[in-house]
Design an enzyme around this catalytic site. Sequence first.
Site, PDB file in Angstrom:
ATOM      1  CB  THR A   1       7.280  -0.167  10.949  1.00  0.00           C
ATOM      2  OG1 THR A   1       7.160  -0.394   9.534  1.00  0.00           O
ATOM      3  CG2 THR A   1       8.746  -0.090  11.337  1.00  0.00           C
TER       4      THR A   1
ATOM      5  CB  ILE B   1       3.443   2.532   4.613  1.00  0.00           C
ATOM      6  CG1 ILE B   1       2.601   3.617   5.285  1.00  0.00           C
ATOM      7  CG2 ILE B   1       4.769   2.349   5.356  1.00  0.00           C
ATOM      8  CD1 ILE B   1       2.193   3.309   6.707  1.00  0.00           C
TER       9      ILE B   1
ATOM     10  N   GLY C   1       0.829  -1.189   0.000  1.00  0.00           N
ATOM     11  CA  GLY C   1       0.000   0.000   0.000  1.00  0.00           C
ATOM     12  C   GLY C   1       0.866   1.242   0.000  1.00  0.00           C
TER      13      GLY C   1
ATOM     14  CG  HIS D   1       3.409   2.166  18.155  1.00  0.00           C
ATOM     15  ND1 HIS D   1       2.079   2.039  18.466  1.00  0.00           N
ATOM     16  CD2 HIS D   1       3.465   2.323  16.798  1.00  0.00           C
ATOM     17  CE1 HIS D   1       1.351   2.104  17.356  1.00  0.00           C
ATOM     18  NE2 HIS D   1       2.169   2.280  16.329  1.00  0.00           N
TER      19      HIS D   1
ATOM     20  CB  ALA E   1       7.031   3.604  12.827  1.00  0.00           C
TER      21      ALA E   1
ATOM     22  CD  GLU F   1       0.268   1.404  21.181  1.00  0.00           C
ATOM     23  OE1 GLU F   1       1.062   2.345  21.346  1.00  0.00           O
ATOM     24  OE2 GLU F   1       0.164   0.787  20.103  1.00  0.00           O
TER      25      GLU F   1
ATOM     26  NE  ARG G   1      -2.245  -1.023  13.786  1.00  0.00           N
ATOM     27  CZ  ARG G   1      -1.763   0.109  13.271  1.00  0.00           C
ATOM     28  NH1 ARG G   1      -0.459   0.256  13.067  1.00  0.00           N
ATOM     29  NH2 ARG G   1      -2.579   1.096  12.970  1.00  0.00           N
TER      30      ARG G   1
END
Length: 317
Positions: free
Chosen positions: A233, A156, A154, A284, A286, A264, A235
């Site tokens: 980077t 990214i 996609g 987290h 990125a 998280e 999930r």
Amino acid sequence: MKIVMVEPINISMMKIEEYRQQLEAEGHQLIAYSSRAENDQEMIKRVKEADILIIANQPLSAKVINASKDLKMISVAFTGFDHIAMEACRENDILVSNSSGYANQAVAELAFGLVINLMRNIKDSDGAVRVGKTRKNLIGNELFGKNFGIIGFGSIGQKTAKIAAAFGCNILVDDHKQHKLGEELGVEYLPIDKLMQNSDIVSLHVPLKDSTVDLIGVEEIALMKKDAILINTARGPVVNSEALAEALNNEKIAGAGIDVFEMEPPIPSDHPLLNAKNTILTPHTAFATEEAFIKRAEIVFDNIEAWLAEKPQNVVS
């Protein structure tokens, strides 16, 4: 309309005031909280009279949504929305828009920060200098000519491919669609098993959904080259952390750069990747750049304005 920003979205108070004044001029009210709610009860107090909710990545449960009788629209200051009880949103006819695209550049750049750190032993080299050691056992590898596998092509994934091409990598993609960029970069399209077998670097850029949970597990990791590295980077649940830690500790693969986990951060002290060999772990981060946060806020409020104008955009429900 009463608009509630239920948690901070990393923009200045000055910028919030600009948005507040704009919305007030249109006859709306903006309430912005400077900290996260600690539990559902506090969330309900904040949200129960809201018509529109702004939220980043704090979990939004069905209990909170069902208690928010006036809620009509949620503008998510995040690309992913798996932390929101989407079924409850559908049942209550609540439209959800996300901020897809705000961190494309940021995420792709951090992916390469992790790649270069691992391939050139930057963290270990820094430690060696500080205790009077030399480059012994710190000889790295170049990116040029390596097979760079991208799972998820996609926005990214495509940003990542452009950077990989600039380094002189051969791009492998697990996507059957033919993309214009793929043609420009000479991308080779492979099924995921062949990509895992042939890549020197595997970088993950897929969303979290039922079909991507444990997408990279024992069997997929077993296909990787012994000198290959894995970058996540995307999930956390996309990768089976226990399988990855086992492969790293037994030197079945060369290293991993991980920015996302099953939860998280802070992550628990017994998480398998904390003590795994040859890892670079980041909490987290990125998506977290000043530039990305400014762009994200613009999308969040543009989503609200579009919905108010009855022309919703970036709709995910």
